[in-house]
Design an enzyme around this catalytic site. Sequence first.
Site: not given
Length: 685
Positions: A133, A177, A193-194, A317, A344, A616, A656
């Site tokens: 990012r 990222t 990763g959580a 989330d 969020k 994805c 991928m």
Amino acid sequence: MAVIKNRFAQIVGAFALVSLTVSCAGQGTHDDVEFGRDWFTYGGDDNQLHYSPLDQINAGNVGKLSLAWYHDIDAHDAYTTPLEIGGVLYYAAGMSVLTALDATTGKELWTFDPDVASQPEAKVAVRAGWAVRGIGYARGKVFVATREGRLIAVDAKTGKQVWSVQTLDQAPNGYITGVPYVAGDNVIIGFGGADYDTTRGYVTAYNIDTGKKAWRFFTVPGNPADGFEDKAMEMAAKTWTGEWWKYGGGGTVWHAMAYDPKYDRVYLGTGNGFPWNHKIRSPEGGDNLFLASIVALDAKTGEYIWHYQTNPGVTWDFNDAMDIELTQLTIDGKQHDVLLHAPKNGFYYVIDRKDGKLLSAEKFGPVNWADKIDMDTGRPVENPAARYPDGKPFLLYPFPYGAHGVQAMSHSPKTGLTYIPVMEGGRWHIDPPNIKDFKVKHGMMVNTGLGAIPADLPPPPPGIGKLVAWDPVAGKEVWSQPEPDMFGGGVLSTAGNLVFQGQVSGEVVAYTADKGEKVWAFDAQNGVLGSPISYSVNGKQYVTVIASFRSSYPSNPIWPYRQQQRRVLTFTLDGKASLPPFTKVPVEVVDDPAFVIDAAKAEIGAGVYNQSCIICHGPGIVAGGAAPDLRASSVPLDADVFRQVVHDGMLMSRGMGAFGNLSDEQLEGLRHYIRQRARATKDAK
């Protein structure tokens, strides 16, 4: 070994700018940048406001703004915010490939490829997350983090590696990222990763010059039997119950941070819990510090100073990975050093940076999980039904994408307004029927701890998006503009009374900052999610944005992965460049009539797809631009090639991942599910 392509031994000296010295902690970190002219951090400067004080381009002459140059990007993803220092533009794309361009012409100077696909850890890390990012800069070095966990310092003039460290030594299931943030003498990096595995969040600081680890701060406590790293973790452990450490806990700092030179502090925006469901993670309750929090640390030592938790005992989330922006506001006649934050959960928070005291919190979008924030305690006044008790489903607003997602907001000190790309949408939440038997699924399996949505529940209305101008002092909306889709791109505001934003429609647009009137638009020939930046070279102001789009669901319009031309676009007054013609064509479904679908195998494939592939490749295999549309791919028609791509990682260099955890039965099930859905959705193009 990293691959380097160097076209120039040194950056052209004509673009060197006068150095300015700032009186702050870590003096010398940014002596080689010109404040207000260069864009040297993710948000412009240490305040992270995504604001430029330049006004050569303004609301009066923006009609003359046009393309100065463009640069095509050869990468599977370019969802990034570039930097500009001394007439050189830097960006990272795809597998953290770093490129330097002449900021006035777009001429490539060098590239640095960290060769992520060759790293052993990449087979797991590449499965999850978005592309890089953003990047960092200090003392002649550009900092880039790689998906599988390296933080790399690259010489800004030559493109050669200076140092590299593996930051995920205590987080084998993590990936990166996010943006490296410079704080005094250190550069700080977190990870994600959580949502996928038993991950315990932390951030690590490394010396800018040597790469030596300066400190590490964990955001959630580990196993009490192992002792605690510091007093903060000992305190935090008292707010957890059960055997949380077996789940890792979560709390990863996967995006937002900010450095405050005045107080020599770093502010962290921590992530959600693992799993989301609080009843599984911490069965006897508890706030679960420091999940869903802003945490202030000493920048030199990493020691805890204060925290503010937006969602105690978070069971959704919701997280605080959204922008952390620093400024001064006058509230009730008193000036405060403040932290602005619109995460969020749908509340806009104004927090005093000195002590972490909450100054205000108001809803900036539809919210039903809480009525308000109690200003005496700083805690939300929750709607009890929002915790989906006793197996009762709850239609939660905002949904997991958030009222404000990772696309950057911008705050203008000139207008006093914050410009937020807002999303409005809901999602049903319910416990799984076997909540006591919950077990972690490994291998990019989304472990929410939620149950399947009952078929008899009506779907929520489609999500919508809008750009909102918010007054943080008055706590109210001043103006808004509808977005063409739920997602909106990151935002830039300038002293020229302008707000720039890329949109899913394929336009880059400008509004007047005070009134929200649309005054300019450019056809970028692609959706735009990254944030624009602005800078000045030799007295001329430029605006740059990267056109690239990805979504986990079919957007409106859809930007097919294989048809996107990802580009750096740079504008100036009276620019003379133009883009080549572009025509988007419908996605053509490929098929083999001899392929006979086995319904039982397709059912197995559906389970794998909805856990591992949907993020994805899109729901029901109708892609939204994040990855190729599998309906149009011939790869699933050939079992051997499909295995090489999905299981072995043949296309890792193009984003991928390698799903070596999938069995032959699951791989074959995927092939049948893809064919089943391709035939059922052939008209949904």
